[in-house]
Design a protein around this motif. Structure first.
Motif, PDB file in Angstrom:
ATOM      1  N   UNK A  88       0.804  -1.009   0.219  1.00 44.14           N
ATOM      2  CA  UNK A  88      -0.196   0.007   0.102  1.00 44.14           C
ATOM      3  C   UNK A  88       0.921   1.315   0.014  1.00 44.14           C
ATOM      4  N   UNK A  89       0.429   2.461  -0.442  1.00 37.51           N
ATOM      5  CA  UNK A  89       0.953   3.731  -0.389  1.00 37.51           C
ATOM      6  C   UNK A  89      -0.113   4.865  -0.558  1.00 37.51           C
ATOM      7  N   UNK A  90       0.375   5.903  -0.229  1.00 31.54           N
ATOM      8  CA  UNK A  90      -0.372   7.073  -0.415  1.00 31.54           C
ATOM      9  C   UNK A  90      -0.712   7.559  -1.765  1.00 31.54           C
ATOM     10  N   UNK A  91       0.397   7.360  -2.674  1.00 34.34           N
ATOM     11  CA  UNK A  91       0.096   7.623  -4.071  1.00 34.34           C
ATOM     12  C   UNK A  91       0.634   6.736  -4.839  1.00 34.34           C
ATOM     13  N   UNK A  92       0.611   7.001  -6.201  1.00 40.54           N
ATOM     14  CA  UNK A  92       1.288   6.086  -7.185  1.00 40.54           C
ATOM     15  C   UNK A  92       2.809   5.733  -7.023  1.00 40.54           C
ATOM     16  N   UNK A  93       3.642   7.041  -6.829  1.00 44.31           N
ATOM     17  CA  UNK A  93       5.006   6.966  -6.607  1.00 44.31           C
ATOM     18  C   UNK A  93       5.310   6.176  -5.296  1.00 44.31           C
ATOM     19  N   UNK A  94       4.486   6.356  -4.233  1.00 41.16           N
ATOM     20  CA  UNK A  94       5.100   5.703  -2.982  1.00 41.16           C
ATOM     21  C   UNK A  94       4.614   4.184  -3.020  1.00 41.16           C
ATOM     22  N   UNK A  95       3.562   3.821  -4.047  1.00 41.81           N
ATOM     23  CA  UNK A  95       3.305   2.184  -4.089  1.00 41.81           C
ATOM     24  C   UNK A  95       4.213   1.702  -5.006  1.00 41.81           C
ATOM     25  N   UNK A  96       4.821   2.463  -6.181  1.00 35.35           N
ATOM     26  CA  UNK A  96       5.785   1.930  -6.754  1.00 35.35           C
ATOM     27  C   UNK A  96       7.134   1.697  -5.962  1.00 35.35           C
ATOM     28  N   UNK A  97       7.440   2.683  -5.177  1.00 38.30           N
ATOM     29  CA  UNK A  97       8.643   2.704  -4.322  1.00 38.30           C
ATOM     30  C   UNK A  97       8.418   1.310  -3.383  1.00 38.30           C
ATOM     31  N   UNK A  98       7.433   1.027  -3.130  1.00 37.46           N
ATOM     32  CA  UNK A  98       7.100  -0.193  -2.204  1.00 37.46           C
ATOM     33  C   UNK A  98       7.309  -1.426  -2.824  1.00 37.46           C
ATOM     34  N   UNK A  99       7.011  -1.427  -4.108  1.00 37.57           N
ATOM     35  CA  UNK A  99       6.871  -2.722  -4.901  1.00 37.57           C
ATOM     36  C   UNK A  99       8.356  -2.941  -5.179  1.00 37.57           C
ATOM     37  N   UNK A 100       8.893  -1.948  -5.649  1.00 39.71           N
ATOM     38  CA  UNK A 100      10.679  -2.186  -5.839  1.00 39.71           C
ATOM     39  C   UNK A 100      11.236  -2.538  -4.651  1.00 39.71           C
ATOM     40  N   UNK A 101      10.814  -2.071  -3.357  1.00 43.10           N
ATOM     41  CA  UNK A 101      11.780  -2.460  -2.336  1.00 43.10           C
ATOM     42  C   UNK A 101      11.176  -3.774  -1.778  1.00 43.10           C
ATOM     43  N   UNK A 102      10.161  -4.456  -2.113  1.00 43.11           N
ATOM     44  CA  UNK A 102       9.801  -5.811  -1.329  1.00 43.11           C
ATOM     45  C   UNK A 102       9.599  -6.757  -2.450  1.00 43.11           C
TER      46      UNK A 102
END
Length: 326
Positions: A119-133
């Motif tokens: 989950x993320x607050x916005x598209x960029x945050x969600x993409x960052x979480x995907x890349x990291x996990x």
């Protein structure tokens, strides 16, 4: 309204992930091997978030002759993720939320099951979480799929004791595989599949065969070619001895591994015949068997021209990862 719905959806998911000793029954998980249920709003799926998910979870499998995705993705919006679909074995749930999170939970709606929640607050945050996990989630999904494949073929196993006698090891080999060749230091199992075969071979090399890391790839290719020339022949062509060799144009992919409780090297590459246009992928493990002062080699390879081979190679990997040392 959409944000409120998403908030309650992920809140329900996270709450359901908590240990609850009062829950006594979960249905059996379902799904084809290497299938992945991806749950997110349609606007995310059709945009940058969906592209990021596909980048990681549908990336091409390493070491195949044709490009095939790591997982077969079954996309659905949250409104469809109900009933028996929730029993999918591997699930990736992506949503907008007030906090940035990426985690993995087990046996949420069924068992065995892995649910990756991002989950993320916005598209960029969600993409960052995907890349990291993503790598960690993929490892969890693949581990679950390996276990499922092993459970399925354990229902009917080859009962011979050749590997125990020759190598002091055991493998859970499905009964569809038969011994095609047996020597003092070489055993070959094969299984007929449409338009081809699936194969498992085992042999040993001296403990000091691989001198150092700088020559490891060269030593691996030399080893495979020498074994192929002696034990894996093809039909002679115009008087030339035809046999299996390693494909030379593309170097194999080599990774550290652990198998059977021992340190090992995993090798993924392509094979071909020395004087005939046929070939396919192989997966090989070099196991450091210090107790027996040897390198134990177990390899799976497939011949299935013009066919997809991801699931065939995955089955071979699952077989080889059942190895146990006596």
């Amino acid at each position: 309204m959409k944000n409120i719905v998403s908030f309650f959806a992920i809140a329900l998911l996270l709450v359901s992930c908590k240990d609850d000793k009062s829950v006594k029954y979960l249905p059996e998980s379902i799904g084809a091997i290497n299938s992945l249920a991806v749950v997110m709003d349609n606007d995310l799926w059709q945009g940058e978030v969906g592209d990021k998910v596909r980048e990681h979870f549908a990336a091409p499998v390493v070491g195949l002759t044709l490009e095939e995705p790591l997982f077969t993705i079954n996309y659905m919006p949250p409104s469809v993720f109900t009933g028996s679909i929730q029993h999918s074995r591997s699930v990736l749930y992506v949503t907008r939320d007030s906090t940035n999170k990426a985690l993995i939970k087990s046996d949420v709606y069924a068992k065995p099951q892995k649910v990756g929640v991002i989950s993320g607050k916005n598209v960029q945050d969600i993409k960052k979480e995907i890349d990291g996990k993503a790598d960690e989630i993929i490892k969890a999904f693949r581990g679950l799929e390996i276990s499922e494949a092993q459970k399925r073929f354990k229902r009917s196993l080859n009962k011979d004791t050749i590997l125990a006698k020759n190598f002091k090891v055991s493998l859970n080999i499905p009964s569809a595989y038969k011994v095609g060749r047996q020597e003092d230091n070489f055993v070959w199992y094969d299984r007929q599949v449409p338009k081809g075969t699936m194969n498992v071979i085992m042999y040993t090399m001296p403990e000091d065969y691989f001198k150092n890391d700088s020559t490891l790839v060269t030593d691996i290719l030399r080893m495979r070619d020498s074994i192929g020339s002696v034990y894996i022949p093809g039909e002679d062509i115009a008087g030339k001895k035809n046999h299996m060799v390693s494909e030379k144009i593309f170097a194999p992919h080599v990774y550290p591994a652990e198998i059977g409780g021992k340190k090992a090297v995993e090798v993924r590459g392509l094979w071909e015949m020395s004087d005939y246009p046929m070939g396919g992928p192989y997966l090989l493990y070099i196991i450091n068997d210090k107790e027996n002062k040897r390198k134990l080699i177990v390899e799976g390879f497939t011949f299935a021209p013009a066919s997809q081979k991801r699931d065939n190679m995955f089955e071979l990997e699952a077989i080889m990862k059942t190895i146990k040392f006596k």
